[in-house]
Design a protein around this motif. Structure first.
Motif, PDB file in Angstrom:
ATOM      1  N   LEU A   1      66.575  72.297  27.442  1.00 30.78           N
ATOM      2  CA  LEU A   1      66.069  72.462  26.079  1.00 30.78           C
ATOM      3  C   LEU A   1      64.714  71.773  25.928  1.00 30.78           C
ATOM      4  N   GLU A   2      64.585  70.582  26.441  1.00 28.35           N
ATOM      5  CA  GLU A   2      63.302  69.872  26.398  1.00 28.35           C
ATOM      6  C   GLU A   2      62.228  70.618  27.190  1.00 28.35           C
ATOM      7  N   THR A   3      62.623  71.171  28.329  1.00 31.95           N
ATOM      8  CA  THR A   3      61.684  71.953  29.142  1.00 31.95           C
ATOM      9  C   THR A   3      61.242  73.203  28.395  1.00 31.95           C
ATOM     10  N   PHE A   4      62.185  73.882  27.730  1.00 32.27           N
ATOM     11  CA  PHE A   4      61.865  75.062  26.930  1.00 32.27           C
ATOM     12  C   PHE A   4      60.827  74.719  25.865  1.00 32.27           C
ATOM     13  N   ILE A   5      61.070  73.656  25.123  1.00 33.91           N
ATOM     14  CA  ILE A   5      60.164  73.247  24.045  1.00 33.91           C
ATOM     15  C   ILE A   5      58.772  72.955  24.606  1.00 33.91           C
TER      16      ILE A   5
ATOM     17  N   GLY B   1      50.223  80.203  20.515  1.00 32.94           N
ATOM     18  CA  GLY B   1      48.947  80.600  19.947  1.00 32.94           C
ATOM     19  C   GLY B   1      49.203  81.719  18.961  1.00 32.94           C
ATOM     20  N   PRO B   2      48.157  82.319  18.420  1.00 30.28           N
ATOM     21  CA  PRO B   2      48.347  83.475  17.536  1.00 30.28           C
ATOM     22  C   PRO B   2      49.117  84.572  18.272  1.00 30.28           C
ATOM     23  N   ILE B   3      49.850  85.359  17.519  1.00 29.20           N
ATOM     24  CA  ILE B   3      50.669  86.402  18.143  1.00 29.20           C
ATOM     25  C   ILE B   3      49.807  87.294  19.029  1.00 29.20           C
ATOM     26  N   SER B   4      50.291  87.499  20.236  1.00 32.19           N
ATOM     27  CA  SER B   4      49.650  88.371  21.214  1.00 32.19           C
ATOM     28  C   SER B   4      50.725  88.785  22.209  1.00 32.19           C
ATOM     29  N   SER B   5      50.417  89.768  23.004  1.00 31.47           N
ATOM     30  CA  SER B   5      51.370  90.192  24.035  1.00 31.47           C
ATOM     31  C   SER B   5      51.710  89.032  24.959  1.00 31.47           C
ATOM     32  N   GLU B   6      50.710  88.224  25.301  1.00 35.68           N
ATOM     33  CA  GLU B   6      50.925  87.107  26.234  1.00 35.68           C
ATOM     34  C   GLU B   6      51.806  86.023  25.618  1.00 35.68           C
ATOM     35  N   VAL B   7      51.582  85.699  24.353  1.00 33.38           N
ATOM     36  CA  VAL B   7      52.395  84.666  23.696  1.00 33.38           C
ATOM     37  C   VAL B   7      53.840  85.124  23.567  1.00 33.38           C
ATOM     38  N   VAL B   8      54.047  86.356  23.119  1.00 35.15           N
ATOM     39  CA  VAL B   8      55.403  86.879  22.960  1.00 35.15           C
ATOM     40  C   VAL B   8      56.115  86.932  24.314  1.00 35.15           C
ATOM     41  N   ALA B   9      55.437  87.438  25.336  1.00 37.62           N
ATOM     42  CA  ALA B   9      56.050  87.528  26.675  1.00 37.62           C
ATOM     43  C   ALA B   9      56.372  86.138  27.212  1.00 37.62           C
ATOM     44  N   GLY B  10      55.466  85.187  27.023  1.00 35.17           N
ATOM     45  CA  GLY B  10      55.716  83.829  27.492  1.00 35.17           C
ATOM     46  C   GLY B  10      56.927  83.211  26.818  1.00 35.17           C
ATOM     47  N   CYS B  11      57.013  83.350  25.494  1.00 36.77           N
ATOM     48  CA  CYS B  11      58.161  82.800  24.765  1.00 36.77           C
ATOM     49  C   CYS B  11      59.457  83.497  25.180  1.00 36.77           C
ATOM     50  N   ARG B  12      59.393  84.808  25.366  1.00 41.39           N
ATOM     51  CA  ARG B  12      60.567  85.562  25.819  1.00 41.39           C
ATOM     52  C   ARG B  12      61.018  85.056  27.195  1.00 41.39           C
ATOM     53  N   ASP B  13      60.086  84.865  28.101  1.00 42.76           N
ATOM     54  CA  ASP B  13      60.441  84.396  29.441  1.00 42.76           C
ATOM     55  C   ASP B  13      61.016  82.980  29.407  1.00 42.76           C
ATOM     56  N   HIS B  14      60.457  82.113  28.566  1.00 39.41           N
ATOM     57  CA  HIS B  14      60.980  80.745  28.451  1.00 39.41           C
ATOM     58  C   HIS B  14      62.393  80.757  27.865  1.00 39.41           C
ATOM     59  N   LEU B  15      62.646  81.668  26.926  1.00 42.23           N
ATOM     60  CA  LEU B  15      63.982  81.771  26.343  1.00 42.23           C
ATOM     61  C   LEU B  15      64.985  82.297  27.368  1.00 42.23           C
ATOM     62  N   LYS B  16      64.546  83.238  28.204  1.00 39.95           N
ATOM     63  CA  LYS B  16      65.417  83.717  29.290  1.00 39.95           C
ATOM     64  C   LYS B  16      65.789  82.574  30.236  1.00 39.95           C
ATOM     65  N   GLU B  17      64.823  81.706  30.527  1.00 44.26           N
ATOM     66  CA  GLU B  17      65.099  80.541  31.372  1.00 44.26           C
ATOM     67  C   GLU B  17      66.100  79.610  30.695  1.00 44.26           C
ATOM     68  N   LEU B  18      65.974  79.436  29.376  1.00 37.92           N
ATOM     69  CA  LEU B  18      66.904  78.574  28.644  1.00 37.92           C
ATOM     70  C   LEU B  18      68.333  79.102  28.736  1.00 37.92           C
ATOM     71  N   LEU B  19      68.469  80.418  28.805  1.00 36.93           N
ATOM     72  CA  LEU B  19      69.805  81.016  28.926  1.00 36.93           C
ATOM     73  C   LEU B  19      70.502  80.634  30.240  1.00 36.93           C
ATOM     74  N   GLN B  20      69.732  80.150  31.205  1.00 37.17           N
ATOM     75  CA  GLN B  20      70.303  79.755  32.495  1.00 37.17           C
ATOM     76  C   GLN B  20      70.764  78.296  32.513  1.00 37.17           C
ATOM     77  N   ALA B  21      70.658  77.601  31.376  1.00 34.94           N
ATOM     78  CA  ALA B  21      71.044  76.188  31.308  1.00 34.94           C
ATOM     79  C   ALA B  21      72.500  76.001  31.713  1.00 34.94           C
ATOM     80  N   SER B  22      72.764  74.901  32.362  1.00 37.56           N
ATOM     81  CA  SER B  22      74.133  74.559  32.756  1.00 37.56           C
ATOM     82  C   SER B  22      74.944  74.170  31.526  1.00 37.56           C
ATOM     83  N   ALA B  23      76.152  74.678  31.446  1.00 37.41           N
ATOM     84  CA  ALA B  23      77.045  74.353  30.324  1.00 37.41           C
ATOM     85  C   ALA B  23      77.390  72.871  30.286  1.00 37.41           C
ATOM     86  N   THR B  24      77.032  72.125  31.333  1.00 42.14           N
ATOM     87  CA  THR B  24      77.297  70.685  31.344  1.00 42.14           C
ATOM     88  C   THR B  24      76.200  69.883  30.643  1.00 42.14           C
ATOM     89  N   GLU B  25      75.046  70.538  30.343  1.00 38.07           N
ATOM     90  CA  GLU B  25      74.013  69.823  29.582  1.00 38.07           C
ATOM     91  C   GLU B  25      74.588  69.505  28.208  1.00 38.07           C
TER      92      GLU B  25
END
Length: 176
Positions: free
Chosen positions: A6-10, A18-42
Motif C-alpha cells: 500500500l505504501e509502495t502504491f501511494i 499530473g493532469p489527466i492524460s493517457s500516461e497518468v491514467v495508464a500509470g495509475c491503472r498499472d500501480h493498482l494492478k500491482e496493489l492487487l498482488q499484495a500478500s493477504a498477510t500484509e
C-alpha cells in the motif's frame, strides 16, 4: 523498515500524478494492478478481510487529492447507472466478482433523454476497469464477498455526479 504494498502504491501514484492524460491514467491503472498482488498477510489487507467494511478510506492524498477506497459487497448489491462528474475512477477487484455495465446518454428527436446500455463485463480478481469523466456505468456484485478498490482522481463527495433512475423501463436522469 521495508514498505508494504500500500505504501509502495501511494509512492508510485504520487510520482506518476499530473493532469489527466493517457500516461497518468495508464500509470495509475498499472500501480493498482500491482496493489492487487499484495500478500493477504500484509496487515492492512488482512484487516480488510477481517473487518469487511462497506466503505473504508485507505488513503487520501493531501497534495493531489486522489483517494483510494476499499468496499466490501455482498452478492446481488446493485449500484444503478451513474457518472463521476469531472472525476475519473479505476475499479480493481481483489476478491469476488462484479459485473459492470456501460451506457450512453441519448436524446431522441423530442429532446427526451434516456440511457442505452452499450455493454457489460465481469471483473474478476486481479482485473481493473477505468472510467473517465462523463463515462456512465453501473455495478452489480455477482460473487462475493466482493473486495473492491476504488481509486478516484478527486473526492467524489465534492464532485457533481449524475445518478440515473429507471422510469417505465427506461433509465433517465434521476434529477429530471
Amino acid at each position: 523498515m521495508a514498505k508494504d504494498s500500500l505504501e509502495t502504491f501511494i509512492e508510485r501514484v504520487r510520482a506518476t500524478w499530473g493532469p489527466i492524460s493517457s500516461e497518468v491514467v495508464a500509470g495509475c491503472r498499472d500501480h493498482l494492478k500491482e496493489l492487487l498482488q499484495a500478500s493477504a498477510t500484509e496487515e492492512w489487507l488482512a484487516a480488510l478481510h477481517r473487518e469487511t467494511p462497506d466503505n473504508k478510506e485507505l488513503y487520501r492524498d493531501p497534495e493531489h487529492g486522489f483517494v483510494l477506497l476499499a468496499h466490501t459487497e455482498s452478492p446481488g448489491l446493485y449500484r444503478p447507472p451513474h457518472d463521476h462528474g469531472r472525476g475519473w475512477v479505476i475499479y480493481a477487484v481483489q476478491q469476488g466478482e462484479t459485473e459492470m455495465g456501460t451506457y450512453a446518454r441519448i436524446e431522441d428527436a423530442h429532446g427526451k433523454m434516456q440511457l442505452v446500455k452499450r455493454d457489460s463485463s465481469v471483473i474478476r480478481p486481479g482485473q481493473v476497469n477505468v472510467y473517465l469523466p462523463g463515462d456512465i456505468h453501473d455495478t452489480r456484485c455477482i460473487a462475493g464477498p466482493l473486495l473492491l478498490y476504488r481509486f478516484t482522481s478527486c473526492d467524489l463527495k465534492k464532485e457533481v455526479v449524475t445518478r440515473y433512475a429507471q422510469r417505465d423501463g427506461v433509465w433517465t436522469d434521476r434529477a429530471a
